[in-house]
Design an enzyme around this catalytic site. Structure first.
Site, short mmCIF file in Angstrom:
data_model
loop_
_atom_site.label_atom_id
_atom_site.label_comp_id
_atom_site.label_asym_id
_atom_site.label_seq_id
_atom_site.Cartn_x
_atom_site.Cartn_y
_atom_site.Cartn_z
N GLY A 11 0.83 -1.21 0.00
CA GLY A 11 0.00 0.00 0.00
C GLY A 11 0.86 1.25 0.00
O GLY A 11 1.88 1.30 0.67
N ARG A 72 1.07 -4.95 -5.67
CA ARG A 72 1.18 -6.22 -4.96
C ARG A 72 1.53 -7.23 -6.04
O ARG A 72 0.99 -7.18 -7.15
CB ARG A 72 -0.13 -6.55 -4.26
CG ARG A 72 -0.48 -5.44 -3.25
CD ARG A 72 -1.37 -5.91 -2.12
NE ARG A 72 -1.14 -5.10 -0.93
CZ ARG A 72 -1.81 -3.98 -0.62
NH1 ARG A 72 -2.76 -3.53 -1.41
NH2 ARG A 72 -1.53 -3.31 0.47
N ASP A 103 4.67 -4.91 6.11
CA ASP A 103 5.20 -6.21 6.56
C ASP A 103 5.34 -7.22 5.44
O ASP A 103 6.31 -7.99 5.40
CB ASP A 103 4.38 -6.77 7.73
CG ASP A 103 2.93 -7.03 7.36
OD1 ASP A 103 2.43 -6.40 6.42
OD2 ASP A 103 2.30 -7.87 8.03
N THR A 125 4.08 2.52 5.62
CA THR A 125 2.68 2.10 5.66
C THR A 125 1.91 3.02 6.61
O THR A 125 2.43 3.36 7.68
CB THR A 125 2.51 0.63 6.12
OG1 THR A 125 1.14 0.43 6.49
CG2 THR A 125 3.37 0.28 7.31
N ASP A 127 -0.51 2.22 8.34
CA ASP A 127 -1.14 1.44 9.41
C ASP A 127 -0.36 1.44 10.73
O ASP A 127 -0.93 1.14 11.77
CB ASP A 127 -1.34 -0.02 8.97
CG ASP A 127 -2.26 -0.14 7.77
OD1 ASP A 127 -3.06 0.78 7.56
OD2 ASP A 127 -2.18 -1.15 7.05
N ASP A 129 1.65 -0.74 11.75
CA ASP A 129 1.42 -2.09 12.28
C ASP A 129 2.70 -2.93 12.37
O ASP A 129 2.63 -4.15 12.42
CB ASP A 129 0.37 -2.81 11.42
CG ASP A 129 0.78 -2.92 9.96
OD1 ASP A 129 1.79 -2.30 9.57
OD2 ASP A 129 0.08 -3.62 9.21
N ARG A 171 -6.08 -2.01 8.83
CA ARG A 171 -6.13 -3.49 8.74
C ARG A 171 -6.35 -4.08 10.13
O ARG A 171 -7.32 -3.70 10.79
CB ARG A 171 -4.87 -4.03 8.06
CG ARG A 171 -4.85 -3.64 6.59
CD ARG A 171 -4.02 -4.54 5.76
NE ARG A 171 -2.60 -4.22 5.90
CZ ARG A 171 -1.64 -4.76 5.18
NH1 ARG A 171 -1.93 -5.67 4.28
NH2 ARG A 171 -0.39 -4.42 5.35
P1 ADP Z 1 2.54 -4.40 2.57
O1 ADP Z 1 3.99 -4.43 2.24
O2 ADP Z 1 1.98 -3.01 2.54
O3 ADP Z 1 2.25 -5.14 3.85
P2 ADP Z 1 1.54 -6.68 1.05
O4 ADP Z 1 1.34 -7.52 2.25
O5 ADP Z 1 0.51 -6.69 0.00
O6 ADP Z 1 1.75 -5.14 1.41
O7 ADP Z 1 2.93 -7.12 0.39
C1 ADP Z 1 3.45 -6.46 -0.73
C2 ADP Z 1 4.20 -7.44 -1.61
O8 ADP Z 1 5.29 -8.03 -0.87
C3 ADP Z 1 3.39 -8.64 -2.10
O9 ADP Z 1 2.60 -8.37 -3.22
C4 ADP Z 1 4.50 -9.63 -2.44
O10 ADP Z 1 5.11 -9.30 -3.66
C5 ADP Z 1 5.50 -9.38 -1.32
N1 ADP Z 1 5.26 -10.32 -0.22
C6 ADP Z 1 4.23 -10.32 0.66
N2 ADP Z 1 4.31 -11.36 1.51
C7 ADP Z 1 5.43 -12.03 1.18
C8 ADP Z 1 6.08 -13.21 1.67
N3 ADP Z 1 5.59 -13.90 2.71
N4 ADP Z 1 7.22 -13.60 1.07
C9 ADP Z 1 7.72 -12.91 0.02
N5 ADP Z 1 7.16 -11.81 -0.50
C10 ADP Z 1 6.02 -11.36 0.06
#
Ligand code: ADP
Length: 319
Positions: A11, A72, A103, A125, A127, A129, A171
């Site tokens: 995000g 994402r 995260d 982020t 959030d 979080d 979230r």
């Molecule tokens: P944020 O970083 O804001 O928490 P997301 O959780 O959507 O957003 O994660 C962003 C991107 O990071 C995902 O689309 C993916 O490419 C990568 N990602 C998320 N989780 C994992 C994971 N467990 N292992 C590797 N890459 C991940």
């Protein structure tokens, strides 16, 4: 090390641009080349990259969103995805990656680090979080936006003696609702971390209104409950006109506040300093007024907890 790649992922958050600017200019200062990678991890897999210099980041300090775009990318989140990413990074002769995100993005950064790519993660982020850091980039701007919105809703709430339920983002984390609630003087803060009782809230609303309160503002974190059902049931229980306001994505945008610009700028510069020291797999954070640089795995292991002292203060001040 000669060339650093930088990307924003997950995000978007106000202040990401300020962090990009700091990374690029600090890297240039140390004599490195910078490659801007577009649309998060997808940009590595798809090879969406452009060289950046000091001028590429002119006039972005004050802008919300991210000039590198964000996305994402499910394809990255697999063994094959990481392998392909490593191949592209090596083909592009990129020696290190700086990731700005939440995260999920941190887990991706950790994967790259484990695959042998020097990687630094910056928390971006709204959030807030991530438990290892007191603040994430974008949070201060988001709560400022919520505060301004609530202040406008309060005018109508007082004039019509109506109750407003305001849904905010976060979230599974109640920080936006809690911090924005305290600085807006909200009467109730509903967060995912703490169970709530609708009859008890209804009782407090009636007591507050009959005790002279002309308005009643309830901030509800998106992860706590369905705000539509909550509003309807509360109106039925209290028999007081109740309106729901969903601030939604308005709280994700806008020019970053002074706090977010400063945080992003210092974190961006620190990320490059860590790479200069030869470190990898590091998450930049803030504890008190001091920047930290601990391992991403250690950072992700810290459980995010609600600030209970502030929660109790919110309860006391709402009387
Ligand atoms: P944020 O970083 O804001 O928490 P997301 O959780 O959507 O957003 O994660 C962003 C991107 O990071 C995902 O689309 C993916 O490419 C990568 N990602 C998320 N989780 C994992 C994971 N467990 N292992 C590797 N890459 C991940």
């Amino acid at each position: 090390m000669k060339r650093i790649g930088i990307l924003t992922s997950g995000g978007d958050a106000p202040g990401m641009n300020a962090a990009i600017r700091a990374v690029v200019r600090t890297a240039v200062y140390h004599g490195y080349e910078v490659m801007g990678i577009e649309r998060g991890y997808c940009g590595i897999l798809e090879d969406w990259m452009t060289p950046m210099n000091s001028r590429s980041v002119s006039e972005i300090l004050q802008k919300g969103g991210t000039i590198l775009k964000t996305a994402r990318c499910d394809a990255f989140n697999s063994k094959e995805g990481i392998q392909k990413a490593v191949e592209v990074i090596q083909k592009r002769e990129i020696d290190a990656i700086v990731v700005i995100g939440g995260d999920g993005s941190f887990r991706g950064a950790e994967d790259l680090h484990k695959a042998g790519i020097p990687t630094i993660a910056i928390p971006g982020t709204i959030d807030n979080d991530l438990g290892y850091t007191d603040l994430t980039i974008g949070f201060d701007t988001a709560i400022t936006t919520v505060m301004e919105s609530v202040s406008k809703l309060r005018d109508t709430s007082s004039s019509h003696e109506r109750m407003f339920v305001v849904e905010v983002m976060g979230r599974n984390c109640g920080d936006i609702a809690l911090f924005a609630g305290v600085i807006s003087g909200a009467e109730e803060v509903i967060v995912p971390e703490i169970p709530f009782s609708l009859p008890e809230i209804a009782h407090r609303v009636k007591r507050g209104m009959s005790g002279g309160k002309s308005h009643y503002i309830i901030l509800v974190a998106e992860g706590a409950t369905d705000p539509y059902i909550f509003t309807k049931e509360l109106e039925e229980l209290t028999q007081i006109h109740t309106r729901l306001a969903v601030i939604g994505h308005l709280q994700r945008g806008g020019s970053p506040t002074a706090t977010d610009r400063l945080l992003a700028t210092q974190m961006g510069a620190r990320a490059v300093d860590e790479l200069c020291k030869g470190r990898s797999g590091v998450a930049i954070g803030l504890q008190g007024h001091t920047l930290t640089a601990k391992s991403i795995s250690e950072a992700l292991a810290v459980r995010d907890t609600l600030n209970m002292e502030l929660y109790r203060l919110a309860e006391i001040l709402a009387r």
